[in-house]
Write a protein that holds these residues in place. Sequence first.
Motif, mmCIF file in Angstrom:
data_model
loop_
_atom_site.group_PDB
_atom_site.id
_atom_site.type_symbol
_atom_site.label_atom_id
_atom_site.label_comp_id
_atom_site.label_asym_id
_atom_site.label_seq_id
_atom_site.Cartn_x
_atom_site.Cartn_y
_atom_site.Cartn_z
ATOM 1 N N UNK A 235 0.818 -1.087 -0.033
ATOM 2 C CA UNK A 235 -0.202 0.014 0.013
ATOM 3 C C UNK A 235 0.738 1.362 0.010
ATOM 4 N N UNK A 236 0.790 2.124 -1.183
ATOM 5 C CA UNK A 236 1.822 3.160 -1.157
ATOM 6 C C UNK A 236 0.771 4.457 -1.394
ATOM 7 N N UNK A 237 1.399 5.723 -1.276
ATOM 8 C CA UNK A 237 0.878 6.946 -1.692
ATOM 9 C C UNK A 237 0.239 6.716 -3.105
ATOM 10 N N UNK B 134 -3.085 3.695 -2.643
ATOM 11 C CA UNK B 134 -3.449 2.674 -3.925
ATOM 12 C C UNK B 134 -2.628 1.464 -3.331
ATOM 13 N N UNK B 135 -3.074 0.255 -3.788
ATOM 14 C CA UNK B 135 -2.935 -1.160 -3.469
ATOM 15 C C UNK B 135 -2.424 -1.593 -4.707
ATOM 16 N N UNK B 136 -0.971 -2.372 -4.447
ATOM 17 C CA UNK B 136 -0.327 -2.930 -5.327
ATOM 18 C C UNK B 136 -0.282 -4.587 -5.097
ATOM 19 N N UNK C 245 -9.809 -3.877 -4.134
ATOM 20 C CA UNK C 245 -8.924 -4.915 -4.768
ATOM 21 C C UNK C 245 -9.696 -5.977 -5.512
ATOM 22 N N UNK C 246 -8.736 -7.018 -5.598
ATOM 23 C CA UNK C 246 -9.061 -8.156 -6.230
ATOM 24 C C UNK C 246 -10.167 -8.875 -5.301
ATOM 25 N N UNK C 247 -11.331 -9.088 -5.694
ATOM 26 C CA UNK C 247 -12.286 -10.040 -4.757
ATOM 27 C C UNK C 247 -13.057 -11.060 -5.476
ATOM 28 N N UNK C 248 -12.746 -11.191 -6.597
ATOM 29 C CA UNK C 248 -13.052 -12.687 -7.463
ATOM 30 C C UNK C 248 -11.810 -13.307 -8.212
#
Length: 614
Positions: free
Chosen positions: A71-73, A108-110, A204-207
């Motif tokens: 998790x980054x700026x 943002x989520x990487x 984020x990814x949930x499927x």
Amino acid sequence: MKKTNILLTGILLLPFTFASAQTKWAFVKDKIVSPWAEKVDPKAPLPEYPRPQLVRSNNWKNLNGLWSYAITPKSDNAPSKYDGSILVPYAVESALSGVGKTVGKDSVLWYKTTISIPSTIKGKDVLLHFGAVDWQTEVFVNGKSAGKHEGGFDPFSFNITSLLKGGAKQEITVRVWDPTDDGPQPRGKQVKKPEGIWYTPVTGIWQTVWIEGVQKSYIASTKQTPDIDAHTLTLNADVANAQAGDNIKVEVLDGKTVVAQQQFNAKETTVIKLKNEKLWSTTSPFLYDLHITLVRNNKVIDDVKSYFAMRKISMGPDANGIQRMLLNDKFVFQYGPLDQGWWPDGLYTPPTEEAMLYDIDELKKMGFNMIRKHIKVEPARYYNYCDKMGMLLWQDMPSGDLGNGWENRPGILDHGSDKDRTPESEGYYRKEWAKIMADLHNFPCIVVWTPFNEAWGQFKTVEITEWTMKNDPSRLVNSASGGNFYTTGHIVDLHNYPHPAMPRPDVFGKNQILVLGEFGGLGLPVEGHTWQVKNNWGYQNFKNADEMFKRYSTFTDRLAELIPLGLSAAVYTQTTDVEGEINGFITYDRKVIKMPTDKLLEIHKKLYNPALVK
């Protein structure tokens, strides 16, 4: 859904811990979890084939499992160092992800993982599929952008063939930004500060994430629409990279017996005639299989399997001139729960396939024949199971960009005020609603589309409703469930808590179907099975299950009185408790069914008595 009463109770549970061969994976929150959490395999979570309406089962690989995350700026580039492991496809805020952190609009989520391409896929074009990612996504393969997507509820894919490099290993990186309720995009019940009827963010990814090998030309999708009056199935296929002279061959199967077949130009639509067809219903959910091939110069280029049902949803007047909701031209009272589709351990994502199917099975045992899927879209396998079980579905569009006025009074439905959305906000709504309807079109269980709920972000009501009706004339459209009322669409829908009520038949019944889109919400906290210690609530609260059942049975008695007056359907709030709401038939962790299933089944039977309507 409206919030009223407050009830205080609850308990915190210790987190579970699991281990994989590579890393320790643990629940990170002191919340309740479902029985299936212990069955989650971090090496292969949710391993089932994810696309049951277009099956190409030999050349695919499931990519679910432990990925790296950071998790980054928001302004930063891809990180050089990652924070740890995350279990895909569980949202980063969930317990099952192993992370349990919020992200927010300023970050943002990487994600990053390294995959190998199976030998069965080598030599083919490679498609990278995402079942759903909330919300704005960019995907990189070996450091190069494969594409971008905006939308939290619809599947998408990229052809990554040109980005693959020599050797066995390929690096996939995913960047996700999700402003939750700080943005105008569709987001359902997610908020950055959960309370009451508003729940934890899902970022984020949930499927399921997966890759698939295809030929240069392949069947990307199909559209199947039954017509029981004409005894036909209308079908067309979207063929990627089709060439002149390509044909589609379709076989319709009843079990192993081919009952119809047709071949037609790949760029055209065909109408397949059926004889003595078997109809799909809530009591006899018969499904025909489809075998669809792409043929070029008498050679099979691609080969997929699908299915369909012969069923009709429509409206028509009864003997008193009141419009009724008809299934296969017969009145069937539709009764089911409001269903949020949330999980204490996975949030949007059920921990396992077994867990997801459990909810549907239990509702069927209780005697319900319908589910209103409330401002959330489920994985395709959910709808597939409803197809098999004969469970009717009302599908809501996930709401977003809230804030307009709302008027909704028992019996009389008034105008409030449509929201003046920005072009950006309207664009997000239209793009995702169109995609959701297209993606779910082939599932026969879905009989009603609902563009708006309770005026939450409701805008251009007449235009959006008519656009929805034109998009899919084969289904009914409920313009705004319990929202600001306009004379448009097939259905007029009242929300009334806690007791049952209905729109006035003399005012609305000659032109629209009368439904009770939400009612009930009886609350019963079960010690040891609540999400939080305090601030749990229901619309009317009880100390024990016997008192709750006694009150609920008066509601079903009242429904039986309203049906002859013109009521076609009702939706009770709700399937399970969800976070701070304790008004479910089942606790949030799915460990306690609050009222006896056999007693519920018995009192529900009378609602389907044909003698109630002449």
